[in-house]
Design a protein around this motif. Structure first.
Motif, PDB file in Angstrom:
ATOM      1  N   THR A   1       0.821  -1.216   0.000  1.00 60.48           N
ATOM      2  CA  THR A   1       0.000   0.000   0.000  1.00 60.48           C
ATOM      3  C   THR A   1       0.856   1.267   0.000  1.00 60.48           C
ATOM      4  O   THR A   1       0.334   2.374  -0.132  1.00 60.48           O
ATOM      5  N   GLN A   2       2.166   1.107   0.175  1.00 58.89           N
ATOM      6  CA  GLN A   2       3.079   2.237   0.084  1.00 58.89           C
ATOM      7  C   GLN A   2       3.737   2.228  -1.298  1.00 58.89           C
ATOM      8  O   GLN A   2       3.467   1.351  -2.116  1.00 58.89           O
ATOM      9  N   ALA A   3       4.600   3.180  -1.546  1.00 63.66           N
ATOM     10  CA  ALA A   3       5.346   3.215  -2.808  1.00 63.66           C
ATOM     11  C   ALA A   3       6.802   3.495  -2.503  1.00 63.66           C
ATOM     12  O   ALA A   3       7.125   4.335  -1.663  1.00 63.66           O
ATOM     13  N   TYR A   4       7.689   2.778  -3.198  1.00 67.91           N
ATOM     14  CA  TYR A   4       9.117   2.826  -2.909  1.00 67.91           C
ATOM     15  C   TYR A   4       9.899   3.278  -4.136  1.00 67.91           C
ATOM     16  O   TYR A   4       9.533   2.934  -5.275  1.00 67.91           O
ATOM     17  N   PRO A   5      11.013   3.991  -3.928  1.00 65.80           N
ATOM     18  CA  PRO A   5      11.919   4.231  -5.059  1.00 65.80           C
ATOM     19  C   PRO A   5      12.531   2.911  -5.509  1.00 65.80           C
ATOM     20  O   PRO A   5      12.600   1.949  -4.727  1.00 65.80           O
ATOM     21  N   VAL A   6      12.998   2.868  -6.742  1.00 67.72           N
ATOM     22  CA  VAL A   6      13.474   1.608  -7.301  1.00 67.72           C
ATOM     23  C   VAL A   6      14.831   1.806  -7.961  1.00 67.72           C
ATOM     24  O   VAL A   6      15.101   2.847  -8.579  1.00 67.72           O
ATOM     25  N   MET A   7      15.695   0.816  -7.798  1.00 65.41           N
ATOM     26  CA  MET A   7      17.001   0.801  -8.445  1.00 65.41           C
ATOM     27  C   MET A   7      17.133  -0.474  -9.272  1.00 65.41           C
ATOM     28  O   MET A   7      16.644  -1.532  -8.861  1.00 65.41           O
ATOM     29  N   TYR A   8      17.817  -0.361 -10.401  1.00 71.96           N
ATOM     30  CA  TYR A   8      18.090  -1.499 -11.271  1.00 71.96           C
ATOM     31  C   TYR A   8      19.595  -1.754 -11.240  1.00 71.96           C
ATOM     32  O   TYR A   8      20.379  -0.860 -11.556  1.00 71.96           O
ATOM     33  N   TYR A   9      19.978  -2.980 -10.872  1.00 76.09           N
ATOM     34  CA  TYR A   9      21.394  -3.330 -10.785  1.00 76.09           C
ATOM     35  C   TYR A   9      21.771  -4.195 -11.980  1.00 76.09           C
ATOM     36  O   TYR A   9      21.194  -5.266 -12.204  1.00 76.09           O
ATOM     37  N   LEU A  10      22.777  -3.744 -12.748  1.00 73.34           N
ATOM     38  CA  LEU A  10      23.232  -4.453 -13.939  1.00 73.34           C
ATOM     39  C   LEU A  10      24.538  -5.162 -13.628  1.00 73.34           C
ATOM     40  O   LEU A  10      25.542  -4.532 -13.308  1.00 73.34           O
ATOM     41  N   ALA A  11      24.524  -6.483 -13.722  1.00 70.18           N
ATOM     42  CA  ALA A  11      25.685  -7.294 -13.353  1.00 70.18           C
ATOM     43  C   ALA A  11      26.819  -7.114 -14.354  1.00 70.18           C
ATOM     44  O   ALA A  11      26.612  -6.780 -15.525  1.00 70.18           O
ATOM     45  N   ALA A  12      28.025  -7.368 -13.891  1.00 71.03           N
ATOM     46  CA  ALA A  12      29.214  -7.285 -14.738  1.00 71.03           C
ATOM     47  C   ALA A  12      29.257  -8.458 -15.717  1.00 71.03           C
ATOM     48  O   ALA A  12      28.535  -9.456 -15.557  1.00 71.03           O
TER      49      ALA A  12
END
Length: 337
Positions: A49-60
């Motif tokens: 019910t909340q909203a969160y910032p999001v990060m995308y992690y790109l592997a090596a």
């Protein structure tokens, strides 16, 4: 006292796994799977019910989102690091997405290529909408960040350049840059490997995956094949930017590679980069691939074009630098919260 008990206990987040069927990756030239598993970190106490910032992690290169979320023998996995940073209030609760973009060429630079697949489009056109429809994510680029190390760091800054309006902030850890220094010195070593296969790249790749023992020199050769397929895709086969007999440079092919060097793309990407709320870069000044030289030039080029950014160097190599996430993750969180 057991050595397993030395760590402070933190509330644990959850890794949620989704099955993704990608139209963008279907029928790719390598025949790699278009059905992928997507790991997503949900913070402790995740509340839909909340909203969160999001990060995308790109592997090596050589890794994927499935690999970086697993157990670590020494140090912390990225989910464990997130638990600690959230628990110590260095960052607030976030969602982190770990795309699986591994290929049969050993990894990915995350660009669209007819010789590999449309991985940039897969992330931007498929994964981002999927995540925002399935999870409690704050909508809009201002709440979205992308980061990675090495090939993943290269992709992070290329995403900022190539997809304006998609990202609020990025972090580039030791990302590929300065191709003249980074790649050219390895061409003779790659030629030495491929001579055993009479220059037949397809034969080499097939043998690579059948081998019981994989040598470092063969991984290096496979990586350069992957780079060639990304930076200079051909209709028929893969073209390396040098002659296998003499290592004389193929200038036309090499110019195609250089056109993808982030340093050479800053001038045409100033508006996109200036629109970011945060641009973080770092590199070890003992990087064994000499990426610090390229990263320094990239930072100088950003400075020349008055692009606001943070660049730091540290006493380290290209290996074992996940601890630098303690610097970049709070930076990114501040910019996208």
């Amino acid at each position: 006292m057991s050595v397993f008990n030395h760590k402070k206990a933190y509330p644990k987040g959850e890794i949620k796994q989704f099955n993704i069927e990608s139209k963008r990756l279907k029928d790719n030239a390598l025949g790699d799977p278009h059905q992928r598993k997507l790991n997503v970190y949900l913070p402790p106490g995740y509340d839909h019910t909340q909203a969160y910032p999001v990060m995308y992690y790109l592997a090596a290169y050589t890794n994927s989102g499935l690999g970086v979320t697993g157990w670590r023998n020494f140090g912390e996995s990225i989910p464990e690091r997130l638990d600690r940073l959230i628990g110590d209030e260095k960052i607030g609760p976030i969602i982190m997405v770990f795309p699986d973009c591994f290929t049969s060429l050993g990894g990915n630079q995350y660009l669209d290529s007819p010789a590999i697949g449309d991985y940039a489009s897969h992330i931007h056109e498929e994964l981002i909408p999927f995540v925002e429809s399935e999870l409690a994510v704050k909508s809009g680029a201002q709440h979205r960040a992308v980061l990675g190390k090495s090939s993943g760091g290269f992709a992070a800054i290329r995403f900022a350049m190539d997809y304006p309006g998609f990202w609020g902030a990025i972090a580039n850890h030791s990302g590929d840059a300065g191709f003249e220094v980074l790649y050219r010195r390895d061409f003779p070593a790659v030629a030495d490997v491929l001579v055993d296969f009479n220059g037949d790249i397809d034969k080499f790749v097939k043998r690579f995956w059948r081998s019981k023992k994989i040598m470092g020199s063969h991984i290096l050769a496979l990586m350069h094949i992957c780079l060639a397929a990304t930076y200079d895709p051909q209709k028929d086969g893969i073209r390396l930017p040098f002659d296998l007999n003499t290592c004389v440079l193929d200038e036309a092919a090499w110019q195609q590679w250089l056109s993808h060097d982030p340093i050479n793309r800053v001038a045409d990407s100033t508006d996109a980069l200036a629109a970011l709320n945060g641009l973080y870069m770092d590199c070890g000044f003992r990087d064994q691939y000499y990426i610090h030289y390229g990263m320094r030039e990239l930072a100088q080029t950003l400075e020349k074009h008055k692009i606001k950014h943070t660049y730091e160097e540290f006493n380290g190599t290209h290996s074992g630098i996940d601890y630098r996430l303690d610097e970049s993750l709070p930076y990114l969180y501040e910019k996208i919260q």
